[in-house]
Write an enzyme that holds these catalytic residues in place. Structure first.
Site, PDB file in Angstrom:
ATOM      1  N   ASP A  34      43.829  36.040  35.733  1.00 27.64           N
ATOM      2  CA  ASP A  34      43.260  36.735  34.577  1.00 27.64           C
ATOM      3  C   ASP A  34      43.676  36.075  33.271  1.00 27.64           C
ATOM      4  OD1 ASP A  34      41.856  39.082  35.690  1.00 27.64           O
ATOM      5  OD2 ASP A  34      43.824  39.535  36.535  1.00 27.64           O
ATOM      6  N   MET A  36      43.420  36.118  29.296  1.00 27.33           N
ATOM      7  CA  MET A  36      43.080  37.030  28.188  1.00 27.33           C
ATOM      8  C   MET A  36      43.489  36.415  26.860  1.00 27.33           C
ATOM      9  SD  MET A  36      44.518  40.546  29.795  1.00 27.33           S
ATOM     10  CE  MET A  36      44.192  41.010  31.501  1.00 27.33           C
ATOM     11  N   HIS A  65      39.231  34.369  36.035  1.00 24.27           N
ATOM     12  CA  HIS A  65      38.479  35.415  35.328  1.00 24.27           C
ATOM     13  C   HIS A  65      38.781  35.281  33.844  1.00 24.27           C
ATOM     14  CE1 HIS A  65      38.148  40.100  34.668  1.00 24.27           C
ATOM     15  NE2 HIS A  65      37.268  39.419  33.967  1.00 24.27           N
ATOM     16  N   MET A  67      38.646  36.388  30.264  1.00 29.76           N
ATOM     17  CA  MET A  67      38.405  37.504  29.338  1.00 29.76           C
ATOM     18  C   MET A  67      38.655  36.967  27.947  1.00 29.76           C
ATOM     19  SD  MET A  67      40.192  40.446  31.619  1.00 29.76           S
ATOM     20  CE  MET A  67      40.964  39.233  32.682  1.00 29.76           C
ATOM     21  N   MET A 136      33.472  45.011  36.649  1.00 29.72           N
ATOM     22  CA  MET A 136      34.740  45.606  36.222  1.00 29.72           C
ATOM     23  C   MET A 136      34.717  47.095  36.562  1.00 29.72           C
ATOM     24  SD  MET A 136      36.599  43.188  35.071  1.00 29.72           S
ATOM     25  CE  MET A 136      37.983  44.310  34.837  1.00 29.72           C
ATOM     26  N   PHE A 142      44.120  45.136  31.135  1.00 29.56           N
ATOM     27  CA  PHE A 142      45.409  45.540  31.677  1.00 29.56           C
ATOM     28  C   PHE A 142      45.323  45.808  33.185  1.00 29.56           C
ATOM     29  CE2 PHE A 142      44.949  46.896  27.321  1.00 29.56           C
ATOM     30  CZ  PHE A 142      46.091  46.375  26.734  1.00 29.56           C
ATOM     31  N   GLY A 143      46.430  45.565  33.871  1.00 28.79           N
ATOM     32  CA  GLY A 143      46.537  45.950  35.270  1.00 28.79           C
ATOM     33  C   GLY A 143      46.942  47.410  35.360  1.00 28.79           C
ATOM     34  N   ASP A 174      36.760  44.545  40.363  1.00 32.91           N
ATOM     35  CA  ASP A 174      38.069  44.285  39.754  1.00 32.91           C
ATOM     36  C   ASP A 174      38.540  45.478  38.931  1.00 32.91           C
ATOM     37  OD1 ASP A 174      40.291  43.151  38.587  1.00 32.91           O
ATOM     38  OD2 ASP A 174      39.195  41.630  37.448  1.00 32.91           O
ATOM     39  N   GLY A 175      39.692  46.022  39.338  1.00 34.61           N
ATOM     40  CA  GLY A 175      40.333  47.074  38.558  1.00 34.61           C
ATOM     41  C   GLY A 175      40.522  48.364  39.330  1.00 34.61           C
ATOM     42  N   GLY A 176      41.763  48.768  39.507  1.00 34.53           N
ATOM     43  CA  GLY A 176      42.053  50.038  40.167  1.00 34.53           C
ATOM     44  C   GLY A 176      41.747  50.074  41.655  1.00 34.53           C
ATOM     45  N   GLY A 196      45.668  43.940  41.871  1.00 34.87           N
ATOM     46  CA  GLY A 196      46.904  43.535  41.216  1.00 34.87           C
ATOM     47  C   GLY A 196      48.050  44.423  41.639  1.00 34.87           C
TER      48      GLY A 196
HETATM   49  C1  DX5 Z   1      42.094  43.652  34.279  1.00 36.78           C
HETATM   50  C2  DX5 Z   1      42.113  42.438  35.177  1.00 36.78           C
HETATM   51  C3  DX5 Z   1      42.413  42.740  36.583  1.00 36.78           C
HETATM   52  C4  DX5 Z   1      43.771  43.345  36.827  1.00 36.78           C
HETATM   53  C5  DX5 Z   1      43.620  44.280  37.992  1.00 36.78           C
HETATM   54  O1  DX5 Z   1      41.560  43.322  33.077  1.00 36.78           O
HETATM   55  O2  DX5 Z   1      40.844  41.799  35.149  1.00 36.78           O
HETATM   56  O3  DX5 Z   1      42.211  41.607  37.423  1.00 36.78           O
HETATM   57  O4  DX5 Z   1      44.779  42.412  37.097  1.00 36.78           O
HETATM   58  O5  DX5 Z   1      44.791  44.983  38.170  1.00 36.78           O
HETATM   59  P1  DX5 Z   1      44.853  46.304  39.078  1.00 36.78           P
HETATM   60  O6  DX5 Z   1      44.395  45.912  40.451  1.00 36.78           O
HETATM   61  O7  DX5 Z   1      46.295  46.681  39.016  1.00 36.78           O
HETATM   62  O8  DX5 Z   1      43.943  47.326  38.453  1.00 36.78           O
HETATM   63 ZN    ZN Z   2      40.467  40.203  36.670  1.00 36.07          ZN
END
Ligand code: DX5
Ligand code: ZN
Length: 218
Positions: A34, A36, A65, A67, A136, A142-143, A174-176, A196
């Site tokens: 990721d 950013m 990825h 961002m 997304m 954020f993770g 991706d996410g949660g 993550g």
């Molecule tokens: C968030 C990232 C994700 C993040 C996912 O912006 O793109 O890849 O690392 O983390 P989890 O799986 O903890 O939601």
């Molecule tokens: Zn990501």
């Protein structure tokens, strides 16, 4: 396809090598990286030198990825650093078609990412050119955030669109993502799940990867 891409954003940055080695040994398929910039998303993570270092140890494809704003300025640099797949945000790029061709010309797989508010229909005229569509399921940045339930609907719609267009893009989410929703996400039509916290904050990351991929074993 049931692929797992652990997100290194949640890895231990004091000993990244150990976490990369764990992923190498595990049943995971890609490394999700990721990037950013503090402009497209309200957070700054890591960039080109770190990807270069990861590449030296990673034995599986690097799924980068982006961002960041103006992602097309950096495709070549990330390709040189070792990216195998580059995904960039629909919301951060004006000339999506050109950008996709640029990534492909570098010999990489190309994907477009959609924020939670962006409908899958915007990709209709470009779907056939994409290797990956990344949905997304949290707001990027954020993770460890909570999965947005509406994503199931988007996966199903996109799956249908891919079928109708005889396209072959993989659907990545991706996410949660966690061991509770992974099975349902695959059933809804996802091909690749990014995880993550569900991997790196787990007591047994290798087992978590296995459970994400194959479901919980009794
Ligand atoms: C968030 C990232 C994700 C993040 C996912 O912006 O793109 O890849 O690392 O983390 P989890 O799986 O903890 O939601
Ligand atoms: Zn990501």
């Amino acid at each position: 396809m049931n692929l797992i891409a652990p997100s290194l954003l949640s890895a231990n940055f004091l000993n990244l090598e150990a976490d990369i080695e764990m992923v190498n040994q595990s049943e995971a398929d890609w490394f999700h990286c990721d990037v950013m910039d503090g402009r497209f998303v309200p957070n700054i993570s890591f960039g080109i030198p770190v990807i270069q270092a990861i590449k030296k140890k990673a034995q599986k494809p690097l799924d980068v990825h982006l961002m960041i704003v103006e992602p097309d300025k950096y495709f070549e640099a990330f390709a040189k650093a070792g990216a195998d797949i580059i995904t960039f945000h629909y919301e951060a790029c004006t000339h999506i078609h050109r950008a996709v061709q640029q990534i492909k010309a570098l010999g990489l797989k190309a994907g477009v990412v959609l924020n939670p508010h962006t409908p899958v229909s915007v990709l209709e005229d470009i779907l056939g050119d994409l290797d990956v569509v990344l949905l997304m399921s949290v707001n990027p940045g954020f993770g460890g955030q909570q999965f947005i339930e509406r994503t199931y609907e988007k996966i199903k719609k996109l799956r249908l669109m891919i079928k109708e267009h005889h396209a072959s893009a993989l659907i990545e989410v991706d996410g949660g993502v966690n061991t509770h929703n992974a099975k349902t996400l695959f059933e809804a039509g996802a091909d690749v799940l990014v995880a993550g916290n569900a991997v790196f904050k787990s007591e047994n990351p290798m087992k978590a990867i296995k459970e994400l991929k194959f479901g919980k074993q009794k």
